[in-house]
Design a protein around this motif. Sequence first.
Motif, mmCIF file in Angstrom:
data_model
loop_
_atom_site.group_PDB
_atom_site.id
_atom_site.type_symbol
_atom_site.label_atom_id
_atom_site.label_comp_id
_atom_site.label_asym_id
_atom_site.label_seq_id
_atom_site.Cartn_x
_atom_site.Cartn_y
_atom_site.Cartn_z
ATOM 1 N N ALA A 219 -5.782 -0.836 -8.786
ATOM 2 C CA ALA A 219 -6.757 -1.691 -9.467
ATOM 3 C C ALA A 219 -8.082 -0.985 -9.751
ATOM 4 N N LEU A 220 -8.715 -0.474 -8.721
ATOM 5 C CA LEU A 220 -10.048 0.128 -8.901
ATOM 6 C C LEU A 220 -10.071 1.303 -9.886
ATOM 7 N N PRO A 221 -9.092 2.220 -9.833
ATOM 8 C CA PRO A 221 -9.123 3.317 -10.812
ATOM 9 C C PRO A 221 -9.010 2.851 -12.259
ATOM 10 N N ASN A 222 -8.515 1.632 -12.469
ATOM 11 C CA ASN A 222 -8.330 1.120 -13.835
ATOM 12 C C ASN A 222 -9.455 0.191 -14.293
ATOM 13 N N ILE A 223 -10.472 0.026 -13.481
ATOM 14 C CA ILE A 223 -11.600 -0.829 -13.896
ATOM 15 C C ILE A 223 -12.925 -0.082 -13.739
ATOM 16 N N LYS A 224 -12.930 1.211 -14.070
ATOM 17 C CA LYS A 224 -14.140 2.021 -13.894
ATOM 18 C C LYS A 224 -15.355 1.463 -14.643
ATOM 19 N N PRO A 225 -15.202 1.012 -15.898
ATOM 20 C CA PRO A 225 -16.372 0.434 -16.585
ATOM 21 C C PRO A 225 -16.929 -0.789 -15.870
ATOM 22 N N ALA A 226 -16.047 -1.690 -15.428
ATOM 23 C CA ALA A 226 -16.496 -2.894 -14.719
ATOM 24 C C ALA A 226 -17.132 -2.523 -13.386
ATOM 25 N N LEU A 227 -16.558 -1.534 -12.725
ATOM 26 C CA LEU A 227 -17.074 -1.079 -11.436
ATOM 27 C C LEU A 227 -18.470 -0.504 -11.593
ATOM 28 N N LEU A 228 -18.648 0.343 -12.590
ATOM 29 C CA LEU A 228 -19.970 0.938 -12.838
ATOM 30 C C LEU A 228 -20.975 -0.126 -13.235
#
Length: 233
Positions: free
Chosen positions: A143-152
């Motif tokens: 999950a986290l590797p695929n939501i980098k824009p949202a995470l940032l």
Amino acid sequence: MIEILRNIEFEPFILSFKLAGITTLILFIISLPIAWYLSQTKSRFKPILEAITALPIVLPPSVLGFYILVSLSHNSPIGQFFQEYFGIKLVFNFTGLIIASCFYSLPFMVQPLQGGLESINKNMLEASYISGKSKLETLFRVALPNIKPALLTAIIITFSHTVGEFGVVLMIGGSIPGETKVASIAIYEFTETMDYTNAHIYSAIMITLSFLTLLGVYIFNGKQKRVFAGLSK
């Protein structure tokens, strides 16, 4: 102009960034499981939980600050407990600012993370579960590797929002130099004393930093979208 810049006290800015950094780290740890649960659950109580996490957005800072102040004061059970067993005062110090900031900035971390997690293709998650990965492994490895824009976005917006806090910070921490006097409080005091020169300088610094932060987020997100668009062709 050089003389004016020399007279700038950078301690309020350092304190603001320290507060924002600690708050962002704590909120990431707290918000990630909340956002993961909200993105995956189909519980009928989901709207209630979402409303609770989003409440600081619509509540006036004075209302939120008042109840946090009452809850953490030395007359409250929580305040008395920490004072008696740990010797820690939870109001009018940096610790109180961190606690208040975590409440006030919570939705700015939860909502982008939740939105990013909800956008993930469910087939990817199902494939991860089928391959034997646990929910925790799926969260961190898929999950986290695929939501980098949202995470940032979540991290930067939370950090920036905390740096710009005023109402809650003032009510919980007051204005103690080197302890609770952050940049927003310094600007307020300059305005009160009609020291508009320093108020302009401090405000300009805050505007510049905020703009550069948001610009970096939008540039990164734009690049990520172009990369994903290229991969999908």
